[in-house]
Design a protein around this motif. Structure first.
Motif, PDB file in Angstrom:
ATOM      1  N   SER A 154       4.138  -0.717  -8.690  1.00 39.44           N
ATOM      2  CA  SER A 154       3.945  -2.154  -8.847  1.00 39.44           C
ATOM      3  C   SER A 154       4.289  -2.549 -10.278  1.00 39.44           C
ATOM      4  O   SER A 154       4.269  -1.721 -11.188  1.00 39.44           O
ATOM      5  CB  SER A 154       2.506  -2.554  -8.512  1.00 39.44           C
ATOM      6  OG  SER A 154       1.614  -1.988  -9.437  1.00 39.44           O
ATOM      7  N   ARG A 197       5.817  -3.252  -5.463  1.00 36.72           N
ATOM      8  CA  ARG A 197       5.299  -4.631  -5.411  1.00 36.72           C
ATOM      9  C   ARG A 197       5.613  -5.282  -6.743  1.00 36.72           C
ATOM     10  O   ARG A 197       5.062  -4.896  -7.766  1.00 36.72           O
ATOM     11  CB  ARG A 197       3.804  -4.619  -5.136  1.00 36.72           C
ATOM     12  CG  ARG A 197       3.209  -6.007  -4.963  1.00 36.72           C
ATOM     13  CD  ARG A 197       1.748  -5.909  -4.535  1.00 36.72           C
ATOM     14  NE  ARG A 197       1.594  -5.258  -3.245  1.00 36.72           N
ATOM     15  CZ  ARG A 197       1.684  -5.859  -2.073  1.00 36.72           C
ATOM     16  NH1 ARG A 197       1.919  -7.170  -2.026  1.00 36.72           N
ATOM     17  NH2 ARG A 197       1.520  -5.205  -0.955  1.00 36.72           N
ATOM     18  N   GLY A 221       0.195  -2.375   3.470  1.00 39.37           N
ATOM     19  CA  GLY A 221       0.399  -1.770   2.164  1.00 39.37           C
ATOM     20  C   GLY A 221       1.210  -0.490   2.166  1.00 39.37           C
ATOM     21  O   GLY A 221       1.318   0.176   1.132  1.00 39.37           O
ATOM     22  N   GLU A 222       1.757  -0.142   3.331  1.00 40.50           N
ATOM     23  CA  GLU A 222       2.507   1.099   3.423  1.00 40.50           C
ATOM     24  C   GLU A 222       3.952   0.833   3.855  1.00 40.50           C
ATOM     25  O   GLU A 222       4.326  -0.284   4.168  1.00 40.50           O
ATOM     26  CB  GLU A 222       1.823   2.051   4.400  1.00 40.50           C
ATOM     27  CG  GLU A 222       0.426   2.459   3.953  1.00 40.50           C
ATOM     28  CD  GLU A 222      -0.213   3.465   4.910  1.00 40.50           C
ATOM     29  OE1 GLU A 222      -1.404   3.754   4.713  1.00 40.50           O
ATOM     30  OE2 GLU A 222       0.473   3.960   5.823  1.00 40.50           O
TER      31      GLU A 222
END
Lengths: 114, 109
Positions: free
Chosen positions: A10, A110, B40-41
């Motif tokens: 991220s 992210r 989230g994967e």
């Protein structure tokens, strides 16, 4: 390394800054891809590479560039980040010699552009 | 244009059966994929269909009708771990994958 790895996991980035997302695979796959995934939208292809030394534009290439100097690495560069590039980025690879081969995905990056 | 449609969200009960539909309009067809993606994967491969009919793989089955531009993923004996998004993708005439937005499946006890 086992499979396909992305870095960083991220990142928060100031608008206007340059950023490179890294992607490495150890499966000797000839094809590699960069996608972005946004809420409510499907995975959208940014750029792809069918083999080392070649790249192509996907559905949403503007603001992004890629290179494929060797089989294993496929970095994605944002030359000057903008807030609309806030997204989750997935790198993927496949053995494109047969259309039925699955794509393997990295764990994603992210990215938040502020 | 190219289009993949799937329901945004579905809810089902643990132990039950659920069918997730996918309709597509693409320039050419070289197969249809289903992927599972937990929150989230990364997406992970479930199935591939290129011929009409049903492909069964354990608790999961995938069906294809090319004439109707239609596929479904059937999940049996649902478990809580099946809570995830299910992505439908079609490989077009250029061997590029066109992705649906995914169906979020919520499993309730």
């Amino acid at each position: 390394i086992a499979g396909i790895t992305q870095a960083p996991t991220s990142q928060i980035l100031a608008a206007g800054r340059r950023m490179t997302l890294r992607c490495t695979q150890d499966m000797r796959h000839n094809a590699m891809y960069w996608y972005r995934q946004d809420l409510g939208l499907g995975l959208r292809l940014i750029h792809y590479s069918n083999t080392a030394g070649t790249t192509g534009k996907g559905e949403v290439p503007d603001g992004y560039s890629v290179s494929r100097a060797n089989t294993d690495d496929f970095p994605l560069t944002l030359a000057s980040a903008v807030p609309s590039q806030t997204s989750v980025y997935f790198c993927a690879s496949s053995d494109s010699s047969a259309p039925n081969t699955e794509a393997f995905f990295g764990q994603g990056t992210r990215l938040t552009v502020v | 244009g190219q289009n993949i449609d799937q329901p945004t969200e579905m809810t089902a009960t643990e132990g039950a059966i659920v069918q997730i539909n996918c309709t597509y309009q693409t320039s050419g067809f070289n197969g249809l994929f289903w992927y599972q993606q937990h929150a989230g994967e990364a997406p992970t491969f479930l199935s591939y269909n290129v011929l009409d009919g049903l492909e069964e793989k354990g608790r999961f089955s995938s069906f294809l009708s090319r004439s109707k531009g239609y596929s479904y993923l059937l999940l049996k004996e649902l478990q809580m771990k099946d809570s995830a998004s299910y992505l439908c993708a079609v490989m077009d005439s250029n061997y590029q994958l066109i992705w649906g937005a995914g169906t979020k499946l919520i499993i309730k006890p």
